[in-house]
Design a protein around this motif. Structure first.
Motif, PDB file in Angstrom:
ATOM      1  N   ALA A 221       0.852  -1.187   0.000  1.00  0.00           N
ATOM      2  CA  ALA A 221       0.000   0.000   0.000  1.00  0.00           C
ATOM      3  C   ALA A 221       0.886   1.235   0.000  1.00  0.00           C
ATOM      4  O   ALA A 221       2.044   1.194   0.432  1.00  0.00           O
ATOM      5  CB  ALA A 221      -0.916   0.013   1.231  1.00  0.00           C
ATOM      6  N   GLY A 222       0.326   2.334  -0.468  1.00  0.00           N
ATOM      7  CA  GLY A 222       1.010   3.617  -0.405  1.00  0.00           C
ATOM      8  C   GLY A 222       0.462   4.437   0.752  1.00  0.00           C
ATOM      9  O   GLY A 222      -0.750   4.472   0.973  1.00  0.00           O
ATOM     10  N   ILE A 223       1.339   5.064   1.493  1.00  0.00           N
ATOM     11  CA  ILE A 223       0.931   5.924   2.603  1.00  0.00           C
ATOM     12  C   ILE A 223       1.279   7.366   2.260  1.00  0.00           C
ATOM     13  O   ILE A 223       2.412   7.665   1.889  1.00  0.00           O
ATOM     14  CB  ILE A 223       1.612   5.481   3.910  1.00  0.00           C
ATOM     15  N   ARG A 224       0.302   8.227   2.384  1.00  0.00           N
ATOM     16  CA  ARG A 224       0.382   9.626   1.934  1.00  0.00           C
ATOM     17  C   ARG A 224       0.563   9.675   0.411  1.00  0.00           C
ATOM     18  O   ARG A 224       1.549  10.138  -0.111  1.00  0.00           O
ATOM     19  CB  ARG A 224       1.479  10.400   2.654  1.00  0.00           C
ATOM     20  N   VAL A 225      -0.446   9.173  -0.271  1.00  0.00           N
ATOM     21  CA  VAL A 225      -0.432   9.143  -1.729  1.00  0.00           C
ATOM     22  C   VAL A 225      -0.665  10.533  -2.310  1.00  0.00           C
ATOM     23  O   VAL A 225      -0.105  10.892  -3.349  1.00  0.00           O
ATOM     24  CB  VAL A 225      -1.501   8.151  -2.243  1.00  0.00           C
ATOM     25  N   PHE A 226      -1.500  11.327  -1.643  1.00  0.00           N
ATOM     26  CA  PHE A 226      -1.889  12.625  -2.183  1.00  0.00           C
ATOM     27  C   PHE A 226      -1.387  13.803  -1.361  1.00  0.00           C
ATOM     28  O   PHE A 226      -1.107  14.878  -1.921  1.00  0.00           O
ATOM     29  CB  PHE A 226      -3.426  12.713  -2.281  1.00  0.00           C
ATOM     30  N   GLN A 227      -1.287  13.643  -0.063  1.00  0.00           N
ATOM     31  CA  GLN A 227      -1.072  14.783   0.823  1.00  0.00           C
ATOM     32  C   GLN A 227       0.157  15.611   0.469  1.00  0.00           C
ATOM     33  O   GLN A 227       0.123  16.832   0.470  1.00  0.00           O
ATOM     34  CB  GLN A 227      -0.971  14.303   2.272  1.00  0.00           C
ATOM     35  N   ASP A 228       1.268  14.944   0.152  1.00  0.00           N
ATOM     36  CA  ASP A 228       2.520  15.659  -0.066  1.00  0.00           C
ATOM     37  C   ASP A 228       2.536  16.471  -1.357  1.00  0.00           C
ATOM     38  O   ASP A 228       3.433  17.286  -1.552  1.00  0.00           O
ATOM     39  CB  ASP A 228       3.683  14.668  -0.067  1.00  0.00           C
ATOM     40  N   TYR A 229       1.552  16.252  -2.237  1.00  0.00           N
ATOM     41  CA  TYR A 229       1.541  16.940  -3.516  1.00  0.00           C
ATOM     42  C   TYR A 229       0.496  18.049  -3.578  1.00  0.00           C
ATOM     43  O   TYR A 229       0.333  18.691  -4.622  1.00  0.00           O
ATOM     44  CB  TYR A 229       1.290  15.936  -4.653  1.00  0.00           C
ATOM     45  N   LEU A 230      -0.211  18.286  -2.487  1.00  0.00           N
ATOM     46  CA  LEU A 230      -1.250  19.310  -2.488  1.00  0.00           C
ATOM     47  C   LEU A 230      -0.636  20.704  -2.615  1.00  0.00           C
ATOM     48  O   LEU A 230       0.349  21.014  -1.953  1.00  0.00           O
ATOM     49  CB  LEU A 230      -2.070  19.232  -1.200  1.00  0.00           C
ATOM     50  N   ARG A 231      -1.236  21.545  -3.432  1.00  0.00           N
ATOM     51  CA  ARG A 231      -0.769  22.931  -3.545  1.00  0.00           C
ATOM     52  C   ARG A 231      -1.150  23.735  -2.303  1.00  0.00           C
ATOM     53  O   ARG A 231      -0.415  24.630  -1.888  1.00  0.00           O
ATOM     54  CB  ARG A 231      -1.365  23.570  -4.792  1.00  0.00           C
ATOM     55  N   GLN A 232      -2.294  23.392  -1.716  1.00  0.00           N
ATOM     56  CA  GLN A 232      -2.744  24.038  -0.490  1.00  0.00           C
ATOM     57  C   GLN A 232      -3.143  22.951   0.498  1.00  0.00           C
ATOM     58  O   GLN A 232      -3.911  22.060   0.142  1.00  0.00           O
ATOM     59  CB  GLN A 232      -3.939  24.963  -0.758  1.00  0.00           C
ATOM     60  N   PRO A 233      -2.648  23.014   1.725  1.00  0.00           N
ATOM     61  CA  PRO A 233      -3.055  22.003   2.709  1.00  0.00           C
ATOM     62  C   PRO A 233      -4.511  22.183   3.091  1.00  0.00           C
ATOM     63  O   PRO A 233      -5.074  23.278   2.936  1.00  0.00           O
ATOM     64  CB  PRO A 233      -2.128  22.291   3.899  1.00  0.00           C
ATOM     65  N   PRO A 234      -5.157  21.146   3.581  1.00  0.00           N
ATOM     66  CA  PRO A 234      -6.545  21.276   4.031  1.00  0.00           C
ATOM     67  C   PRO A 234      -6.679  22.391   5.066  1.00  0.00           C
ATOM     68  O   PRO A 234      -5.866  22.501   5.983  1.00  0.00           O
ATOM     69  CB  PRO A 234      -6.852  19.907   4.638  1.00  0.00           C
ATOM     70  N   ALA A 235      -7.714  23.193   4.919  1.00  0.00           N
ATOM     71  CA  ALA A 235      -7.867  24.370   5.780  1.00  0.00           C
ATOM     72  C   ALA A 235      -8.921  24.180   6.855  1.00  0.00           C
ATOM     73  O   ALA A 235      -9.000  24.981   7.790  1.00  0.00           O
ATOM     74  CB  ALA A 235      -8.224  25.590   4.926  1.00  0.00           C
ATOM     75  N   THR A 236      -9.732  23.133   6.733  1.00  0.00           N
ATOM     76  CA  THR A 236     -10.813  22.905   7.685  1.00  0.00           C
ATOM     77  C   THR A 236     -10.851  21.436   8.076  1.00  0.00           C
ATOM     78  O   THR A 236     -10.330  20.577   7.347  1.00  0.00           O
ATOM     79  CB  THR A 236     -12.176  23.291   7.082  1.00  0.00           C
ATOM     80  N   PRO A 237     -11.477  21.111   9.203  1.00  0.00           N
ATOM     81  CA  PRO A 237     -11.644  19.694   9.560  1.00  0.00           C
ATOM     82  C   PRO A 237     -12.360  18.894   8.474  1.00  0.00           C
ATOM     83  O   PRO A 237     -12.020  17.735   8.228  1.00  0.00           O
ATOM     84  CB  PRO A 237     -12.461  19.757  10.853  1.00  0.00           C
ATOM     85  N   ALA A 238     -13.317  19.506   7.818  1.00  0.00           N
ATOM     86  CA  ALA A 238     -14.043  18.803   6.756  1.00  0.00           C
ATOM     87  C   ALA A 238     -13.106  18.464   5.593  1.00  0.00           C
ATOM     88  O   ALA A 238     -13.183  17.360   5.022  1.00  0.00           O
ATOM     89  CB  ALA A 238     -15.205  19.660   6.260  1.00  0.00           C
ATOM     90  N   GLU A 239     -12.226  19.381   5.232  1.00  0.00           N
ATOM     91  CA  GLU A 239     -11.266  19.104   4.169  1.00  0.00           C
ATOM     92  C   GLU A 239     -10.291  18.007   4.587  1.00  0.00           C
ATOM     93  O   GLU A 239      -9.890  17.177   3.761  1.00  0.00           O
ATOM     94  CB  GLU A 239     -10.521  20.384   3.794  1.00  0.00           C
ATOM     95  N   ASN A 240      -9.887  18.003   5.846  1.00  0.00           N
ATOM     96  CA  ASN A 240      -9.025  16.934   6.345  1.00  0.00           C
ATOM     97  C   ASN A 240      -9.715  15.584   6.230  1.00  0.00           C
ATOM     98  O   ASN A 240      -9.084  14.586   5.857  1.00  0.00           O
ATOM     99  CB  ASN A 240      -8.634  17.204   7.806  1.00  0.00           C
ATOM    100  N   GLU A 241     -10.988  15.532   6.557  1.00  0.00           N
ATOM    101  CA  GLU A 241     -11.735  14.279   6.463  1.00  0.00           C
ATOM    102  C   GLU A 241     -11.843  13.813   5.017  1.00  0.00           C
ATOM    103  O   GLU A 241     -11.761  12.617   4.730  1.00  0.00           O
ATOM    104  CB  GLU A 241     -13.123  14.448   7.078  1.00  0.00           C
ATOM    105  N   THR A 242     -12.019  14.762   4.111  1.00  0.00           N
ATOM    106  CA  THR A 242     -12.094  14.404   2.689  1.00  0.00           C
ATOM    107  C   THR A 242     -10.752  13.859   2.198  1.00  0.00           C
ATOM    108  O   THR A 242     -10.707  12.873   1.451  1.00  0.00           O
ATOM    109  CB  THR A 242     -12.505  15.628   1.855  1.00  0.00           C
ATOM    110  N   LEU A 243      -9.662  14.494   2.619  1.00  0.00           N
ATOM    111  CA  LEU A 243      -8.334  14.003   2.244  1.00  0.00           C
ATOM    112  C   LEU A 243      -8.113  12.598   2.783  1.00  0.00           C
ATOM    113  O   LEU A 243      -7.611  11.718   2.066  1.00  0.00           O
ATOM    114  CB  LEU A 243      -7.250  14.944   2.770  1.00  0.00           C
ATOM    115  N   LEU A 244      -8.485  12.358   4.034  1.00  0.00           N
ATOM    116  CA  LEU A 244      -8.313  11.027   4.619  1.00  0.00           C
ATOM    117  C   LEU A 244      -9.124   9.991   3.855  1.00  0.00           C
ATOM    118  O   LEU A 244      -8.637   8.881   3.581  1.00  0.00           O
ATOM    119  CB  LEU A 244      -8.722  11.055   6.091  1.00  0.00           C
TER     120      LEU A 244
END
Length: 274
Positions: A221-244
């Motif tokens: 499995a890949g861990i942190r497949v998308f997070q490290d490439y985001l142009r902007q980090p999640p700004a809200t708890p809801a965005e964090n949940e969507t990223l997860l």
């Protein structure tokens, strides 16, 4: 005297390995009290029960660092031997474990030793070994995987997590470090406080080394497949949940897992050599 006693935190060992005396607090801040570290631990919590057959068996935690993985297994009924070469990291882990009142203290044994000494000190054989984010800090990761195979019992499982060289190249390109990515100058030097691994490895290398060590890859499995490439980090708890949710959905799907910042494997040692 332990081989690490003569070292300052920015020197490599004679074997070309990187230890982390003097950097326990930096590790804690940079890797576990930051969003990337939190996501890494969350994904391990999600993936390990899927990728391993767990039955409260004894665990050898190789390069246990600050003790998060040892605590995870201990909290689930496993007796854990945590081996770590850095006295600072080991002391940090012991204190943190003591402070965790709900953690069963008596099930964790601490051993200050590098991976290369484990066949003499804790030969096993072990039915379950974890080695997370260790190989990339060693001068010879291929030899280290062979040692882990020696420690593993026939039919045993190895949970291996490595820093992905291909992801590091892609990340450098995304950041605009095009020449660095093109020339493949990706490895860190290990002589300062920067935490760029000295031996990032590729999936192809793990595949080849596993065969040579008599191990079979049964899941990845890949861990942190998308997070490290985001142009902007999640700004809200809801965005964090969507990223997860995104990370969970695609962490085991091809081609996405291949660009995870870390690659997580379950390897087994066949009971009958092929």
């Amino acid at each position: 005297m332990h081989p690490n006693d003569k070292l300052t935190h920015y020197e490599l060992t004679q074997a070309g390995d990187r230890y982390f005396d003097g950097l326990a607090d930096k590790f804690s801040r940079s890797l576990y009290q930051a969003p990337r570290g939190e996501l890494r631990l969350t994904m391990l919590d999600y993936l390990l029960p899927q990728m391993l057959q767990l039955s409260e068996q004894k665990v050898l935690d190789v390069g246990g660092g600050l003790g998060q993985q040892a605590a995870w297994f201990a909290g689930r009924g496993h007796a854990v031997t945590m081996a770590e070469p850095s006295s600072d990291m080991l002391t940090y882990a012991q204190q943190w474990h003591r402070d965790e009142k709900t953690l069963p203290q008596e099930v964790i044994t601490y051993l200050q030793a590098p991976l290369q000494e484990l066949p003499l000190q804790v030969p096993g054989p072990w039915s379950l070994i974890t080695c997370h984010a260790v190989l990339e800090w060693l001068g010879d990761p291929q030899a280290a995987l062979a040692i882990l195979s020696r420690l593993l019992a026939p039919g045993g499982q190895l949970s291996l997590m490595v820093f992905n060289r291909d992801a590091l190249r892609f990340s450098n390109a995304v950041k605009g470090n095009l020449e660095k990515a093109l020339s493949d100058r990706l490895a860190g030097k290990g002589k300062r406080q920067r935490l760029t691994p000295i031996s990032p490895v590729s999936h192809n290398e793990i595949t080849q080394w596993s065969v040579e060590s008599g191990l079979q890859i049964v899941s990845v499995a890949g861990i942190r497949v998308f997070q490290d490439y985001l142009r902007q980090p999640p700004a809200t708890p809801a965005e964090n949940e969507t990223l997860l949710a995104l990370e969970k959905q695609y962490c085991r799907q091809d081609p996405h897992w291949r660009l995870g910042r870390y690659l997580l494997y379950t390897l087994i040692k066949p009971e009958t050599p092929e």
